[in-house]
Design a protein around this motif. Sequence first.
Motif, short mmCIF file in Angstrom:
data_model
loop_
_atom_site.label_atom_id
_atom_site.label_comp_id
_atom_site.label_asym_id
_atom_site.label_seq_id
_atom_site.Cartn_x
_atom_site.Cartn_y
_atom_site.Cartn_z
N MET A 92 -6.78 54.96 6.16
CA MET A 92 -7.81 53.93 6.24
C MET A 92 -9.20 54.56 6.18
O MET A 92 -10.10 54.05 5.48
N SER A 93 -9.39 55.68 6.84
CA SER A 93 -10.69 56.36 6.83
C SER A 93 -11.05 56.81 5.42
O SER A 93 -12.20 56.65 4.97
N SER A 94 -10.08 57.36 4.70
CA SER A 94 -10.34 57.81 3.34
C SER A 94 -10.68 56.65 2.43
O SER A 94 -11.57 56.75 1.57
N TYR A 95 -9.98 55.52 2.62
CA TYR A 95 -10.25 54.36 1.78
C TYR A 95 -11.66 53.82 2.04
O TYR A 95 -12.40 53.49 1.10
N ILE A 96 -12.07 53.76 3.29
CA ILE A 96 -13.40 53.27 3.62
C ILE A 96 -14.47 54.19 3.03
O ILE A 96 -15.45 53.74 2.43
N ARG A 97 -14.26 55.50 3.18
CA ARG A 97 -15.26 56.45 2.70
C ARG A 97 -15.33 56.48 1.16
O ARG A 97 -16.42 56.43 0.58
N ILE A 152 -13.93 54.40 -1.19
CA ILE A 152 -13.95 53.16 -1.97
C ILE A 152 -15.01 52.19 -1.45
O ILE A 152 -15.94 51.83 -2.16
N ILE A 153 -14.88 51.78 -0.20
CA ILE A 153 -15.77 50.76 0.34
C ILE A 153 -17.22 51.23 0.34
O ILE A 153 -18.12 50.56 -0.19
N LEU A 154 -17.48 52.39 0.93
CA LEU A 154 -18.86 52.87 1.01
C LEU A 154 -19.41 53.26 -0.36
O LEU A 154 -20.60 53.10 -0.63
N GLN A 155 -18.55 53.76 -1.21
CA GLN A 155 -18.96 54.06 -2.59
C GLN A 155 -19.40 52.78 -3.30
O GLN A 155 -20.45 52.74 -3.95
N ASN A 156 -18.62 51.71 -3.15
CA ASN A 156 -18.97 50.44 -3.78
C ASN A 156 -20.25 49.84 -3.18
O ASN A 156 -21.07 49.25 -3.90
N LEU A 157 -20.42 50.00 -1.87
CA LEU A 157 -21.60 49.43 -1.23
C LEU A 157 -22.88 50.14 -1.66
O LEU A 157 -23.94 49.52 -1.74
N GLU A 158 -22.79 51.43 -1.95
CA GLU A 158 -23.97 52.13 -2.44
C GLU A 158 -24.40 51.57 -3.80
O GLU A 158 -25.59 51.36 -4.05
N GLY A 159 -23.43 51.32 -4.67
CA GLY A 159 -23.76 50.69 -5.94
C GLY A 159 -24.26 49.27 -5.76
O GLY A 159 -25.21 48.84 -6.42
N GLU A 219 -10.31 43.20 0.74
CA GLU A 219 -9.58 44.39 0.31
C GLU A 219 -9.34 45.33 1.49
O GLU A 219 -8.28 45.95 1.60
N LEU A 220 -10.30 45.42 2.38
CA LEU A 220 -10.14 46.26 3.57
C LEU A 220 -9.02 45.73 4.46
O LEU A 220 -8.21 46.51 5.00
N MET A 221 -8.95 44.41 4.60
CA MET A 221 -7.88 43.83 5.42
C MET A 221 -6.51 44.03 4.77
O MET A 221 -5.50 44.23 5.46
#
Length: 315
Positions: free
Chosen positions: A175-180, A182-189, A241-243
Motif C-alpha cells: 500500500m505504501s509503494s502504491y501511494i508513493r 502512483i497516487i502522489l505521482q498523479n497528484l503532482e501532475g 482506486e486507493l480503496m
Amino acid sequence: LHPEGNTLYVMRKAVNSNYVQVWNPQTAECFVFQNQQVFKRLFCFTVSSGFQNLNDVDDEACPLKQIFCVFDQHNVYVNIQQSDSPSEISFNIEDQNLWEPFLTQDQLTTFYPKGQVSIQSEIQFDPADPERAKLVQEQLERFIEDSIQDYRKSKIDKLNGPFTTMFSKQRYAQMSSYIRDIILQNLEGFKYRIRQSGMAKMQGVNGEQNEEQVQLNQDQDNEVVWDYQESLKYIYQQQQELMKKKQQYKISKQIYGFPLNFTFIDNEKAWDEVKATGIADITSDELEFLCIVKCFPYPHYIISTWVFVAVLYQQ
C-alpha cells in the motif's frame, strides 16, 4: 501587496489573450488568472463593469491581493484601473488607459539612445537534481516519523496516559509503494493541470508511465486544462482506486489520511505542516501510522514535496 509585505512576483502572459500565470518565486507556486471584460446594460447602453476571472473557481489561494505596477525589460507600467485586485483587472499592458508607462517613448529615446542593454549576464538555472530529491525524501520521511513519536510522547502521554505510536511499514509495504509511486505521482501532475499551467501531462511530471498508471489514466482525455467538475472527478477516482488497493492487499483496518503538498524548505517547516493537521493529536492506543513522502525535483533546487500521512484503526 502581500501578507508578508511588499513583494515581487513573476508574471507570464499569453501573447494573444488575457491568460496570466503569477508565480511566487520563493515557493514556486503558480496562480492563474484569465480575466475577461464584463459588460452590463444600463438603460439602452452597454457599459463595462470591469474584469472578472473566468476560472471556474477564483484563485483565492493566491496570496497576492493587490497589483500596483508591472515591469519588464522595456518599462515600468503603473496600474491606473479602478481595481488593483489580480482577479478584477486587465493584464493588457499595451493599453495605456489601463497601464500608464513610467517612461514615455521620448524619455526612453533620450535615456537609451542605443537601446536598452541588460547589465547582468545571462541567468543560468541549475538543472533538476533527482539524487538530491531522493535524499531529501528519505531523510524527511524518517524525520516526520520521529517527530510524530516524540510529539505524542511529550504532548499527549503527559495528559492522557501512555499511548503507543507504531509505524507499520513492512506490514503495509504494498500500500505504501502504491501511494508513493502512483497516487502522489498523479497528484503532482494534477496540481499543475488544475492550475491550467500545462506543465504536467496525464502521465505525470516525469513523463513516465507504468502499467498501473496507464490503467488509471486510460479513461481520461488528453486535455491539459480541466474544469472544476472534471477535477473533482479525478480526485474521487484516485480515492476509489486507493480503496480498491486496500481490498486487494487485504487490509482490514480503516484508513484516515490525506496528502499534503508544499515546496521543501527544511525538515522543521515540513513537520509544522504535518503537525498543524492535528493527526498526531488523536488520542487512541490502537492506531498504526503511515508516513509516505514523495519528492519531485525541479530546476534551481526547487523540490515539490508530497507527504501522505494516515492512521489505520479498527472500526
